[in-house]
Write a protein that holds these residues in place. Structure first.
Motif, PDB file in Angstrom:
ATOM      1  N   UNK A   1       0.828  -1.201   0.000  1.00  0.00           N
ATOM      2  CA  UNK A   1       0.000   0.000   0.000  1.00  0.00           C
ATOM      3  C   UNK A   1       0.865   1.254   0.000  1.00  0.00           C
ATOM      4  N   UNK A   2       1.931   1.241   0.774  1.00  0.00           N
ATOM      5  CA  UNK A   2       2.848   2.383   0.823  1.00  0.00           C
ATOM      6  C   UNK A   2       3.542   2.595  -0.517  1.00  0.00           C
ATOM      7  N   UNK A   3       4.027   1.531  -1.126  1.00  0.00           N
ATOM      8  CA  UNK A   3       4.738   1.647  -2.397  1.00  0.00           C
ATOM      9  C   UNK A   3       3.875   2.305  -3.478  1.00  0.00           C
ATOM     10  N   UNK A   4       2.592   2.022  -3.449  1.00  0.00           N
ATOM     11  CA  UNK A   4       1.700   2.561  -4.475  1.00  0.00           C
ATOM     12  C   UNK A   4       1.586   4.078  -4.418  1.00  0.00           C
ATOM     13  N   UNK A   5       1.993   4.677  -3.317  1.00  0.00           N
ATOM     14  CA  UNK A   5       1.885   6.130  -3.168  1.00  0.00           C
ATOM     15  C   UNK A   5       3.196   6.856  -3.481  1.00  0.00           C
ATOM     16  N   UNK A   6       4.274   6.118  -3.746  1.00  0.00           N
ATOM     17  CA  UNK A   6       5.584   6.744  -3.912  1.00  0.00           C
ATOM     18  C   UNK A   6       5.762   7.309  -5.318  1.00  0.00           C
ATOM     19  N   UNK A   7       6.592   8.343  -5.458  1.00  0.00           N
ATOM     20  CA  UNK A   7       6.870   8.899  -6.782  1.00  0.00           C
ATOM     21  C   UNK A   7       7.719   7.954  -7.624  1.00  0.00           C
ATOM     22  N   UNK A   8       7.642   8.107  -8.921  1.00  0.00           N
ATOM     23  CA  UNK A   8       8.401   7.269  -9.844  1.00  0.00           C
ATOM     24  C   UNK A   8       9.893   7.566  -9.755  1.00  0.00           C
ATOM     25  N   UNK A   9      10.696   6.553 -10.110  1.00  0.00           N
ATOM     26  CA  UNK A   9      12.157   6.693 -10.202  1.00  0.00           C
ATOM     27  C   UNK A   9      12.748   7.247  -8.910  1.00  0.00           C
ATOM     28  N   UNK A  10      12.433   6.591  -7.804  1.00  0.00           N
ATOM     29  CA  UNK A  10      12.857   7.056  -6.487  1.00  0.00           C
ATOM     30  C   UNK A  10      14.038   6.263  -5.940  1.00  0.00           C
ATOM     31  N   UNK A  11      14.088   4.961  -6.239  1.00  0.00           N
ATOM     32  CA  UNK A  11      14.991   4.048  -5.545  1.00  0.00           C
ATOM     33  C   UNK A  11      16.117   3.560  -6.446  1.00  0.00           C
TER      34      UNK A  11
END
Length: 230
Positions: free
Chosen positions: A116-126
């Motif tokens: 659920x948390x991952x779905x809210x993260x911005x693209x190209x972060x990690x």
């Protein structure tokens, strides 16, 4: 928080690849969680804010177990920001004890459902995502609950920076075959070992207690390594 609420509405229901069990937790782990987790924890229900103010490459380990590998890689890469996700409280307590013992300060913890948390993260972060020995759900009727599915693989690819690395490992042969098929079919991901499919064990992946136990039982370990295409 309106932004978070809208993001969650737009996302699919979370993949429940885990079952919360009443695992054994030691008195020391209980104290570590009670006294220190707040200083290390990230809120999985808040809008993303980089704890290191975008000044470090970011690494995420999903399901860090007892934290043995995450604590080690954080020491190996002191200039990185290392985020670990784990739902089981004994594992969180174990990681905290290791971080406190070594004085490692470049780790943050998500003690929640990471999907659920991952779905809210911005693209190209990690810069790097690591998934080691996820629950194999070995029974045929259970395999729909396995974490590594096409939708989840696409999500991980989206979160990687171009050239970022995805590392996975399992000691279940049929799950390894599923991982290989799913990841090879994920647009934007490139297998770093196209000739053989499986990769050598990455330098950062220490032999954890879990893996050593599997070796004693004669389990083979399958490593997979992918990069996000430019």
């Amino acid at each position: 928080m309106p932004v978070m609420e809208e993001a969650l509405k737009a996302s699919h229901p979370p993949i429940r690849s885990f079952v919360l069990r009443q695992g054994r937790i030691t008195a020391a782990q209980t104290r570590a969680v009670a006294e220190h987790l707040s200083a290390w924890q990230m809120d999985a229900h808040a809008v993303w804010q980089d704890p290191w103010k975008s000044q470090r490459p970011l690494l995420l380990e999903i399901g860090f177990g007892n934290g043995e590998h995450l604590a080690a890689i954080a020491r190996q890469r002191p200039g990185w920001g290392c985020i670990g996700a784990e739902v089981h409280t004994p594992g969180v307590g174990s990681l905290l004890l290791q971080l406190l013992e070594t004085g490692t300060d470049n780790v943050r913890i998500i003690h929640d459902d990471v999907v659920t948390w991952l779905q809210t993260l911005p693209e190209a972060l990690l810069q790097c995502i690591i998934v080691q020995f996820p629950d194999p759900w070995p029974k045929k009727r259970q395999q729909k609950r396995r974490l590594i599915q096409p939708e989840f693989a696409a999500l991980l690819c989206r979160l990687l920076v171009p050239g970022g690395e995805l590392q996975m490992a399992t000691d279940w042969a049929d799950y390894a075959e599923q991982m290989l098929a799913v990841l090879n079919a994920t647009p934007g991901l490139q297998n770093t070992q196209p000739g053989t499919g499986y990769a050598p064990r990455p330098d950062n992946r220490i032999l954890t207690r879990f893996e050593r136990r599997g070796q004693r039982l004669g389990h083979a370990v399958y490593d997979l390594c992918y990069q996000r295409l430019p």
